[in-house]
Design a protein around this motif. Structure first.
Motif, PDB file in Angstrom:
ATOM      1  N   PHE A  72       6.299   0.049  -3.931  1.00  0.00           N
ATOM      2  CA  PHE A  72       6.458   0.776  -5.039  1.00  0.00           C
ATOM      3  C   PHE A  72       5.408   1.222  -5.062  1.00  0.00           C
ATOM      4  O   PHE A  72       3.755   1.277  -5.362  1.00  0.00           O
ATOM      5  N   VAL A  73       5.235   2.819  -5.214  1.00  0.00           N
ATOM      6  CA  VAL A  73       4.296   3.662  -4.281  1.00  0.00           C
ATOM      7  C   VAL A  73       4.531   5.000  -5.103  1.00  0.00           C
ATOM      8  O   VAL A  73       5.755   5.619  -5.540  1.00  0.00           O
ATOM      9  N   ILE A  74       3.575   5.361  -5.791  1.00  0.00           N
ATOM     10  CA  ILE A  74       2.874   6.418  -6.677  1.00  0.00           C
ATOM     11  C   ILE A  74       2.221   7.012  -5.761  1.00  0.00           C
ATOM     12  O   ILE A  74       0.819   7.260  -5.640  1.00  0.00           O
ATOM     13  N   HIS A  75       2.920   8.846  -4.908  1.00  0.00           N
ATOM     14  CA  HIS A  75       2.446   9.125  -4.440  1.00  0.00           C
ATOM     15  C   HIS A  75       1.314  10.682  -5.833  1.00  0.00           C
ATOM     16  O   HIS A  75       1.694  11.247  -6.218  1.00  0.00           O
ATOM     17  N   THR A  76       0.065  10.464  -5.233  1.00  0.00           N
ATOM     18  CA  THR A  76      -1.011  11.739  -6.359  1.00  0.00           C
ATOM     19  C   THR A  76      -1.606  12.824  -5.258  1.00  0.00           C
ATOM     20  O   THR A  76      -1.383  12.129  -4.008  1.00  0.00           O
ATOM     21  N   ALA A  77      -1.904  13.586  -6.097  1.00  0.00           N
ATOM     22  CA  ALA A  77      -3.271  14.421  -5.332  1.00  0.00           C
ATOM     23  C   ALA A  77      -4.012  14.007  -4.686  1.00  0.00           C
ATOM     24  O   ALA A  77      -4.526  14.651  -3.728  1.00  0.00           O
ATOM     25  N   ALA A  78      -4.809  12.865  -5.272  1.00  0.00           N
ATOM     26  CA  ALA A  78      -5.611  11.712  -4.110  1.00  0.00           C
ATOM     27  C   ALA A  78      -5.098  11.061  -3.478  1.00  0.00           C
ATOM     28  O   ALA A  78      -6.364  10.490  -2.960  1.00  0.00           O
ATOM     29  N   GLY A  79      -4.037  10.976  -3.214  1.00  0.00           N
ATOM     30  CA  GLY A  79      -3.208  10.055  -1.751  1.00  0.00           C
ATOM     31  C   GLY A  79      -2.678   9.124  -2.694  1.00  0.00           C
ATOM     32  O   GLY A  79      -1.858   9.075  -4.272  1.00  0.00           O
ATOM     33  N   ASP A  80      -1.773   7.771  -1.775  1.00  0.00           N
ATOM     34  CA  ASP A  80      -0.453   7.046  -2.189  1.00  0.00           C
ATOM     35  C   ASP A  80      -1.350   5.752  -3.101  1.00  0.00           C
ATOM     36  O   ASP A  80      -2.303   5.433  -2.443  1.00  0.00           O
ATOM     37  N   LYS A  81      -1.219   5.216  -4.615  1.00  0.00           N
ATOM     38  CA  LYS A  81      -1.197   4.445  -4.898  1.00  0.00           C
ATOM     39  C   LYS A  81      -0.063   3.202  -4.982  1.00  0.00           C
ATOM     40  O   LYS A  81       1.143   3.934  -5.086  1.00  0.00           O
ATOM     41  N   GLU A  82      -0.504   2.114  -4.534  1.00  0.00           N
ATOM     42  CA  GLU A  82       0.446   0.994  -4.108  1.00  0.00           C
ATOM     43  C   GLU A  82       0.098  -0.243  -5.185  1.00  0.00           C
ATOM     44  O   GLU A  82      -0.987  -0.309  -5.471  1.00  0.00           O
ATOM     45  N   PHE A  83       1.350  -0.294  -5.741  1.00  0.00           N
ATOM     46  CA  PHE A  83       1.374  -1.272  -7.074  1.00  0.00           C
ATOM     47  C   PHE A  83       1.993  -2.419  -6.535  1.00  0.00           C
ATOM     48  O   PHE A  83       3.206  -1.894  -6.811  1.00  0.00           O
TER      49      PHE A  83
END
Length: 173
Positions: free
Chosen positions: A154-165
């Motif tokens: 489960f990955v959310i791409h943001t302006a600061a980079g990818d965040k995996e939860f």
């Protein structure tokens, strides 16, 4: 110095022995056939104010209704007074605050006959792959424990980079 045939035989024997030893050290990985993953359902709940969705190539956006079903590869936008909570079939939830835009790029999973109750779910019912881009705004959510051994993410791409939860609650600006 050993003769050439004996040297080759020793190397072959050593290779088989090392391969056998290494095979015993590695944990067996389950076989996941990519075709087993199908697009998963996403249910919209708690819709207030303006909440709209669109799919690539569509000329118009559609208003999101409570209990409406969304699929992968869609954009979800909330207006200045809008909010919506998305409930994924893997028991993950994602709350969009006012003036937020996301793109659900991928949400696939191995089908499950289980009824999803996201508040009580401690782990996903089957393996799933989710990728979302936060274009603007603020989101929060919860992702149950994923079956990462079988390929779940489960990955959310943001302006600061990818965040995996995985098995956690989160909030992103």
């Amino acid at each position: 110095m050993p003769s050439r045939p004996n040297f080759r035989a020793a190397c072959l024997l050593l290779g088989v022995t090392l391969a056998t030893l290494l095979a015993g050290c590695a944990a067996p990985q389950p076989l996941i056939i990519p075709s087993a993953f199908v697009p998963g359902a996403i249910v919209a709940r708690g819709v207030t104010g303006e909440a709209r969705t669109s799919v690539p190539g569509a000329a118009t956006e559609t208003a999101i209704q409570n209990n409406g079903i969304l699929r992968q590869v869609c954009t979800v936008r909330t207006g200045g007074d809008g909010a919506v909570t998305l409930i994924f079939a893997n028991a993950a939830t994602l709350a969009l605050q006012p003036s937020t835009e996301i793109v659900v790029e991928t949400f696939t999973q191995i089908p499950s006959a289980q009824t999803i109750i996201p508040d009580g779910a401690t782990e996903e019912p089957t393996s799933s792959v989710t990728k979302i881009t936060l274009v603007r705004g603020q989101i929060s959510g919860r992702v149950p424990k994923l079956h990462t051994v079988t390929g779940s993410s489960f990955v959310i791409h943001t302006a600061a980079g990818d965040k995996e939860f995985n098995g956690s609650a989160f909030s992103l600006p």
